[in-house]
Design an enzyme around this catalytic site. Structure first.
Site, mmCIF file in Angstrom:
data_model
loop_
_atom_site.group_PDB
_atom_site.id
_atom_site.type_symbol
_atom_site.label_atom_id
_atom_site.label_comp_id
_atom_site.label_asym_id
_atom_site.label_seq_id
_atom_site.Cartn_x
_atom_site.Cartn_y
_atom_site.Cartn_z
ATOM 1 N N THR A 9 0.839 -1.195 0.000
ATOM 2 C CA THR A 9 0.000 0.000 0.000
ATOM 3 C C THR A 9 0.871 1.241 0.000
ATOM 4 O O THR A 9 2.000 1.203 0.493
ATOM 5 C CB THR A 9 -0.923 0.041 1.230
ATOM 6 O OG1 THR A 9 -1.757 1.214 1.157
ATOM 7 C CG2 THR A 9 -0.153 0.098 2.540
ATOM 8 N N ASP A 70 -8.047 -3.567 -0.461
ATOM 9 C CA ASP A 70 -8.825 -2.518 -1.102
ATOM 10 C C ASP A 70 -10.065 -2.318 -0.250
ATOM 11 O O ASP A 70 -10.670 -3.293 0.225
ATOM 12 C CB ASP A 70 -9.199 -2.926 -2.534
ATOM 13 C CG ASP A 70 -9.437 -1.713 -3.420
ATOM 14 O OD1 ASP A 70 -8.741 -0.699 -3.242
ATOM 15 O OD2 ASP A 70 -10.331 -1.768 -4.282
ATOM 16 N N THR A 71 -10.403 -1.047 -0.031
ATOM 17 C CA THR A 71 -11.532 -0.728 0.851
ATOM 18 C C THR A 71 -12.494 0.183 0.127
ATOM 19 O O THR A 71 -12.072 1.084 -0.604
ATOM 20 C CB THR A 71 -11.019 -0.033 2.133
ATOM 21 O OG1 THR A 71 -10.212 -0.948 2.860
ATOM 22 C CG2 THR A 71 -12.174 0.422 3.005
ATOM 23 N N ASP A 153 -13.770 9.123 7.146
ATOM 24 C CA ASP A 153 -13.902 8.978 8.606
ATOM 25 C C ASP A 153 -14.771 10.064 9.253
ATOM 26 O O ASP A 153 -15.533 9.756 10.171
ATOM 27 C CB ASP A 153 -12.520 8.943 9.278
ATOM 28 C CG ASP A 153 -11.868 7.579 9.184
ATOM 29 O OD1 ASP A 153 -12.560 6.606 8.839
ATOM 30 O OD2 ASP A 153 -10.656 7.484 9.456
ATOM 31 N N HIS A 178 -13.618 -2.202 9.920
ATOM 32 C CA HIS A 178 -13.549 -3.117 8.779
ATOM 33 C C HIS A 178 -12.130 -3.653 8.555
ATOM 34 O O HIS A 178 -11.917 -4.823 8.378
ATOM 35 C CB HIS A 178 -14.010 -2.334 7.534
ATOM 36 C CG HIS A 178 -13.484 -0.923 7.486
ATOM 37 N ND1 HIS A 178 -13.893 0.019 8.370
ATOM 38 C CD2 HIS A 178 -12.531 -0.320 6.719
ATOM 39 C CE1 HIS A 178 -13.241 1.157 8.140
ATOM 40 N NE2 HIS A 178 -12.400 0.971 7.146
ATOM 41 N N ARG A 179 -11.141 -2.724 8.568
ATOM 42 C CA ARG A 179 -9.742 -3.116 8.289
ATOM 43 C C ARG A 179 -9.235 -4.049 9.376
ATOM 44 O O ARG A 179 -8.584 -5.058 9.109
ATOM 45 C CB ARG A 179 -8.901 -1.832 8.214
ATOM 46 C CG ARG A 179 -7.444 -2.039 7.909
ATOM 47 C CD ARG A 179 -6.787 -0.745 7.457
ATOM 48 N NE ARG A 179 -7.385 -0.276 6.226
ATOM 49 C CZ ARG A 179 -8.202 0.776 6.141
ATOM 50 N NH1 ARG A 179 -8.473 1.507 7.208
ATOM 51 N NH2 ARG A 179 -8.745 1.107 4.993
HETATM 52 P P1 ITT Z 1 -3.658 1.777 -1.547
HETATM 53 O O1 ITT Z 1 -4.412 1.403 -2.787
HETATM 54 O O2 ITT Z 1 -2.249 2.226 -1.822
HETATM 55 O O3 ITT Z 1 -3.718 0.718 -0.496
HETATM 56 P P2 ITT Z 1 -5.644 3.867 -1.333
HETATM 57 O O4 ITT Z 1 -5.730 5.103 -0.496
HETATM 58 O O5 ITT Z 1 -5.649 4.028 -2.827
HETATM 59 O O6 ITT Z 1 -4.369 3.048 -0.868
HETATM 60 P P3 ITT Z 1 -8.106 2.375 -1.521
HETATM 61 O O7 ITT Z 1 -7.995 2.210 -2.979
HETATM 62 O O8 ITT Z 1 -8.486 1.195 -0.702
HETATM 63 O O9 ITT Z 1 -6.743 2.891 -0.865
HETATM 64 O O10 ITT Z 1 -8.974 3.652 -1.250
HETATM 65 C C1 ITT Z 1 -10.206 3.672 -0.908
HETATM 66 C C2 ITT Z 1 -10.605 5.046 -0.436
HETATM 67 O O11 ITT Z 1 -11.634 4.761 0.507
HETATM 68 C C3 ITT Z 1 -9.548 5.834 0.342
HETATM 69 O O12 ITT Z 1 -8.870 6.749 -0.446
HETATM 70 C C4 ITT Z 1 -10.408 6.570 1.344
HETATM 71 O O13 ITT Z 1 -10.969 7.719 0.782
HETATM 72 C C5 ITT Z 1 -11.512 5.579 1.610
HETATM 73 N N1 ITT Z 1 -11.213 4.749 2.794
HETATM 74 C C6 ITT Z 1 -10.601 3.538 2.828
HETATM 75 N N2 ITT Z 1 -10.514 3.098 4.085
HETATM 76 C C7 ITT Z 1 -11.078 4.047 4.868
HETATM 77 C C8 ITT Z 1 -11.254 4.187 6.262
HETATM 78 O O14 ITT Z 1 -10.837 3.265 7.126
HETATM 79 N N3 ITT Z 1 -11.856 5.292 6.704
HETATM 80 C C9 ITT Z 1 -12.276 6.243 5.843
HETATM 81 N N4 ITT Z 1 -12.135 6.202 4.536
HETATM 82 C C10 ITT Z 1 -11.526 5.112 4.033
#
Ligand code: ITT
Length: 196
Positions: A9, A70-71, A153, A178-179
């Site tokens: 990441t 991925d979230t 958040d 979730h994470r």
């Molecule tokens: P990597 O792909 O490098 O892991 P990223 O920031 O691009 O990092 P994601 O593609 O998973 O990660 O991004 C999903 C978006 O969802 C992220 O930019 C946030 O805006 C949001 N997000 C993910 N996890 C979150 C959390 O725990 N709390 C709030 N927003 C979150």
């Protein structure tokens, strides 16, 4: 020395949250710590496919054990949006504030504010891939509150709390997150298989 694994990441907040969950059970190296300076593409339509892509790219590059995640924030009244597009909801510049503004605006006409964060972890261990999922259900607020954390958040209150994630410190967020749930599944897998 604890077992070493790369966390594929570029999101420093994710790294902090995951390291707080694993403590000294694992030696987690972020991409930066592993000296890998690339932006991994996330071209797919599902969290599962994007998580797989990230771990596979890093595994092909290093040959080492690694995981990625991925979230997405899935909002019921918006048919699951922003979902897999959460990072770029309001455009390619990945601006947290613009994403939040667009989300609140799109939710204005809806009384149903139910949503969930869903994290999919893709682990590559000894050349085999495994997927783990963590879900946190909650509600989207009417306005942003709190300064901690990242992304959405400030507008998400997990079920069982009256605070947004951004009003919590990391340990509090990890009681619901979730994470954390997805990472716990990965740790359970490692324990069950005697890896840690
Ligand atoms: P990597 O792909 O490098 O892991 P990223 O920031 O691009 O990092 P994601 O593609 O998973 O990660 O991004 C999903 C978006 O969802 C992220 O930019 C946030 O805006 C949001 N997000 C993910 N996890 C979150 C959390 O725990 N709390 C709030 N927003 C979150």
């Amino acid at each position: 020395m604890p077992t070493e694994i790369i966390f594929a990441t570029n999101n420093a907040n994710k790294v902090k949250e995951i390291k707080a969950v694993t403590g000294n059970q694992l030696n987690i190296l972020s991409l930066e710590e592993a000296g890998i300076l690339i932006d991994i593409p996330e071209p797919h339509e599902t969290l599962e496919d994007n998580a797989s892509e990230k771990s596979n790219v890093i595994h092909q590059l290093t040959g080492k054990n690694c995981f990625s995640e991925d979230t997405g924030l899935e909002v019921e009244a918006l048919n699951g949006a922003p979902g897999v597009k959460s990072a770029r909801y309001a455009g390619d510049n990945r601006d947290f504030q613009m994403n939040i503004d667009l989300l609140l605006n799109n939710l204005l006409p809806h009384t149903n504010k139910s949503a969930q964060f869903r994290t999919v972890i893709s682990l590559i261990w000894n050349n085999q891939q495994y997927l783990f999922e963590g879900i946190c259900k909650g509600q989207i607020t009417h306005q942003a509150k709190g300064l901690s954390g990242f992304g959405y958040d400030p507008v998400f209150i997990p079920d069982g709390s009256d605070k947004t994630f951004a009003e919590m410190n990391m340990d509090e967020k990890n009681q619901y997150s979730h994470r954390k749930k997805a990472m716990q599944q990965l740790l359970n897998f490692f324990h069950k298989n005697g890896i840690i």
